[in-house]
Design a protein around this motif. Structure first.
Motif, PDB file in Angstrom:
ATOM      1  N   ARG A 181       0.845  -1.179   0.000  1.00 46.98           N
ATOM      2  CA  ARG A 181       0.000   0.000   0.000  1.00 46.98           C
ATOM      3  C   ARG A 181       0.894   1.248   0.000  1.00 46.98           C
ATOM      4  N   VAL A 182       0.517   2.267  -0.758  1.00 47.21           N
ATOM      5  CA  VAL A 182       1.292   3.504  -0.796  1.00 47.21           C
ATOM      6  C   VAL A 182       0.977   4.344   0.441  1.00 47.21           C
ATOM      7  N   VAL A 239       6.912  12.438   0.064  1.00 45.41           N
ATOM      8  CA  VAL A 239       7.858  11.406  -0.410  1.00 45.41           C
ATOM      9  C   VAL A 239       7.199  10.049  -0.157  1.00 45.41           C
ATOM     10  N   PRO A 240       6.403   9.559  -1.103  1.00 49.31           N
ATOM     11  CA  PRO A 240       5.643   8.323  -0.866  1.00 49.31           C
ATOM     12  C   PRO A 240       6.545   7.098  -0.853  1.00 49.31           C
ATOM     13  N   MET A 241       6.107   6.082  -0.124  1.00 49.82           N
ATOM     14  CA  MET A 241       6.768   4.779  -0.160  1.00 49.82           C
ATOM     15  C   MET A 241       5.724   3.708  -0.445  1.00 49.82           C
ATOM     16  N   GLY A 242       6.224   2.540  -0.890  1.00 51.03           N
ATOM     17  CA  GLY A 242       5.323   1.458  -1.249  1.00 51.03           C
ATOM     18  C   GLY A 242       4.934   1.527  -2.711  1.00 51.03           C
ATOM     19  N   VAL A 274       0.188   3.542   7.522  1.00 45.16           N
ATOM     20  CA  VAL A 274       1.006   2.799   8.484  1.00 45.16           C
ATOM     21  C   VAL A 274       2.135   2.063   7.771  1.00 45.16           C
ATOM     22  N   VAL A 275       3.298   2.094   8.383  1.00 45.56           N
ATOM     23  CA  VAL A 275       4.468   1.324   7.959  1.00 45.56           C
ATOM     24  C   VAL A 275       4.815   0.380   9.107  1.00 45.56           C
ATOM     25  N   LEU A 276       5.299  -0.811   8.779  1.00 44.64           N
ATOM     26  CA  LEU A 276       5.584  -1.812   9.811  1.00 44.64           C
ATOM     27  C   LEU A 276       7.052  -2.221   9.775  1.00 44.64           C
ATOM     28  N   SER A 277       7.590  -2.547  10.944  1.00 41.71           N
ATOM     29  CA  SER A 277       8.954  -3.089  10.997  1.00 41.71           C
ATOM     30  C   SER A 277       9.057  -4.132  12.093  1.00 41.71           C
TER      31      SER A 277
END
Length: 662
Positions: free
Chosen positions: A18-19, A25-28, A205-208
């Motif tokens: 998912r973006v 500065v987008p990720m995904g 949300v970003v996960l690590s």
């Protein structure tokens, strides 16, 4: 449970996440894999933080994280941001939060992203075993959810992204009581918070799943992806990192083993390499790891599809079952073979490149902790007796011409192996690739107790093809030990360190591989006098990869954090000082943590810990138990050594004669 954790085991396909837009500065999605790092300056030092951030951005950072341990630091993020914007720097800022929800709620109104650690955000870790009933466990989860909910709403209102970042070493007592110190516990810790985010229709949300133990780290990320799919949750982007990786070559190798293994399978949307160095040194390493996959799909050769499901468990370490051949396979540690074949003639002094040091004063060899188990000399067998324990591998023709000496072991191709009846009675090396593992060869291997395979590939998508070859052996119940051979074209040593750590470490993480040989045949041309040092670097790299993958401990391991604004002493200087006095303690793991946040939890499997607890004050740990509190910094290293001495773990460093060739 299904074993699917990546788009493909045989093709390079990046997982489509998912973006998440972070400050423009987008990720995904199809966006590039991003690079980030973290400041080490005190957050209250506005200009210092700004200057360091500018250096990090110049080095390649696309996101910059800054610690906010309390409300005052969270408030000062506004001053830092204003100054950066005034200087024309629009890099997205991330607030790093641990124990203080009120600081997170303030920071979420200021910066573009907040990072929370579910192990200590409104939860607790006192290293206590608590017996929860289902009802009391559910009640505790609900209490934490209610404490977390305001932050979710603030982030949603302000368009602020969030990273839910689990750390292996800071799982709460509650999670530990139910799941143990496991990858599953790490995943569940994050999912508790993530489920609430989805209930609130918040998806930025970003996960690590960070750990210092590379095996645990890789297994946790894989399991996370599998669980997201299993529960029908969004395919959230992944932030990759090995926490407390250390410094210099060791830190880079360890980072590559963990991060590179996941990148090979198309996992990861942003990378942070955690080194105990200035933060601007981290971004170039992350970029080198990432850039290896630019164009990977176009360069890769097709790999034979799997005939069935993956034959190993990707979520738990199990070493591949092998039978013992001399000192390969079985319960033996993975062996190191040093390639000396580029030397015109091996002399006494040249064995230094393989970790065997000749002392002319004593007229004998002294093997270092990084002494290779075997040397490969190709067509030029050594003309003298090797030091005790070191064995030699030569080409088959050289072995025959030399009279089939018992301490020489031949290496041959598949054709010669099948057609040639003359072999060594104990140990024969056989060069193979995925393509040569046909039914006829597999049949011969099944009945040969003396063969060790040397597995290689020319595929740009190297690690997956090598893994596919291992799967072929496992599926056909071939238990021969396997040495992994990798050689790289002319390139800087720094790139070879990362490439080899990824390709070989990724296999070792899954229990695949009984030895390493880094081929010297493709090293850049160089004067004859420079060959030993180049080979020595590859030999050290081989041992570094085995150590980083937790498959052979040959030197002291330092689990040192990368520093941040919470750090209470000079981490780089202190780590160097501790290393200088303890680097001879083979297999001992020492955690060096700048503050209590990265203290006993983060160094989860360290034998000893050195943790800042106040200005000039150090706490010393045995495992996760604090033994000495508030030790003055100037005495702390001596006290640490004394603690080891009490435990019978301390040995004095030997002073050896200067070896030939130095």
């Amino acid at each position: 449970m299904n074993k699917i954790y990546c788009p493909s085991l045989i093709e390079y396909k990046r997982r489509v996440a998912r973006v998440v837009n972070i400050g423009g500065v987008p990720m995904g999605g199809d966006y590039p894999i991003r690079v980030q790092s973290m400041t080490t300056v005190d957050t209250m030092d506005t200009l210092g933080s700004v200057e360091q951030t500018l250096r990090m951005v110049e080095a390649g950072c696309e996101y910059v994280r800054i610690t906010a341990p309390s409300v005052k630091e969270a408030q000062n993020l506004l001053a830092i941001k204003k100054e950066l914007r005034a200087r024309g720097c629009n890099v997205p800022l991330i607030a790093d939060i641990h124990f203080t929800p009120n600081a997170a709620e303030l920071a979420a109104r200021i910066v573009e992203k907040v990072r929370v650690n579910p192990g200590n955000y409104a939860d607790k870790k006192k290293f206590e075993e608590i017996d929860y009933t289902d009802a009391s466990y559910a009640a505790e989860v609900e209490r934490i959810r209610e404490r977390f909910r305001p932050l979710v709403k603030i982030c949603k209102e302000h368009g602020t992204a969030m990273r839910i970042g689990t750390n292996h070493g800071s799982l709460s007592d509650r999670i530990l009581s139910r799941y143990g110190d496991t990858p599953l516990g790490m995943v569940e810790s994050a999912l508790e918070f993530l489920r609430l985010c989805e209930e609130e229709n918040y998806y930025d949300v970003v996960l690590s799943m960070k750990a210092s133990n590379t095996q645990v780290m890789v297994q946790a990320y894989r399991l996370l992806v599998q669980k997201l799919d299993e529960e029908g949750l969004q395919p959230y982007p992944l932030h990759l990192g090995v926490t407390e990786a250390g410094e210099a070559e060791d830190g880079r190798i360890k980072s590559a083993v963990g991060i590179g293994t996941l990148l090979e399978d198309g996992l990861g949307d942003t990378v942070r390499v955690s080194l105990t160095e200035a933060p601007e040194h981290e971004a170039p390493v992350a970029r080198m790891l990432i850039d290896r996959y630019v164009g990977r799909a176009a360069l890769a050769q097709p790999i034979k599809p799997l005939a069935g499901p993956e034959p190993i468990d990707p979520f738990q370490y199990h070493r591949r079952t092998t039978h013992e051949v001399l000192n390969f396979g079985g319960l033996n540690v993975p062996r190191v073979v040093a390639d000396l074949s580029r030397l015109p003639q091996v002399e006494y002094a040249d064995l230094r490149a393989a970790g065997h040091l000749y002392s002319p004063f004593l007229d004998k060899f002294q093997m270092s902790d990084l002494g290779a188990d075997y040397i490969y000399t190709g067509e030029q067998p050594v003309p003298f007796m090797l030091p005790n324990g070191l064995k030699e591998v030569v080409n088959y023709t050289a072995w025959v011409d030399a009279g089939q000496r018992s301490h020489h072991y031949p290496v041959m191709t598949a054709d010669r192996y099948i057609d040639e009846p003359t072999r060594h009675p104990e140990l024969n090396f056989l060069m193979v690739s995925l393509d040569t593992l046909d039914a006829n060869l597999l049949l011969h291997l099944r009945h040969d107790p003396s063969v060790v395979l040397v597995l290689s590939t020319t595929n740009a998508h190297a690690m997956p093809e090598l893994r596919r070859a291992f799967f072929e052996l496992v599926t056909n119940q071939i238990t021969c030990p396997v040495i992994i051979l990798r050689a790289y074209p002319e390139q800087p040593l720094a790139q070879t360190q990362l490439d080899a750590a990824t390709d070989i470490g990724g296999l070792l993480i899954d229990g695949l591989g009984d030895g390493i040989v880094l081929g010297a045949e493709l090293l850049a041309p160089r004067p004859a006098g420079e060959w030993p040092e180049a080979i020595n670097q590859l030999n050290q790299l081989s041992f570094g990869i085995l150590q980083a993958a937790r498959t052979r401990m040959s030197k002291t391991e330092y689990i040192s954090c990368p520093s941040c604004g919470r750090t209470l002493f000079d981490l780089q200087e202190t780590t160097a000082m501790i290393r200088q006095r303890t680097d001879h303690l083979k297999g001992i793991k020492i955690g060096i943590m700048g503050c209590i946040v990265n203290g006993p939890g983060e160094m989860a499997d360290a034998d000893y810990g050195y943790v800042g607890v106040g200005k000039g004050k150090i706490a010393l740990y045995r495992g996760q138990e604090v033994i000495k509190k508030a030790v003055p910094e100037e005495r702390a290293v001596d006290e640490l050594i004394e603690l080891m001495r009490e435990d019978g773990k301390w040995i004095e460093k030997e002073v050896v004669d200067e070896p030939v060739g130095v």
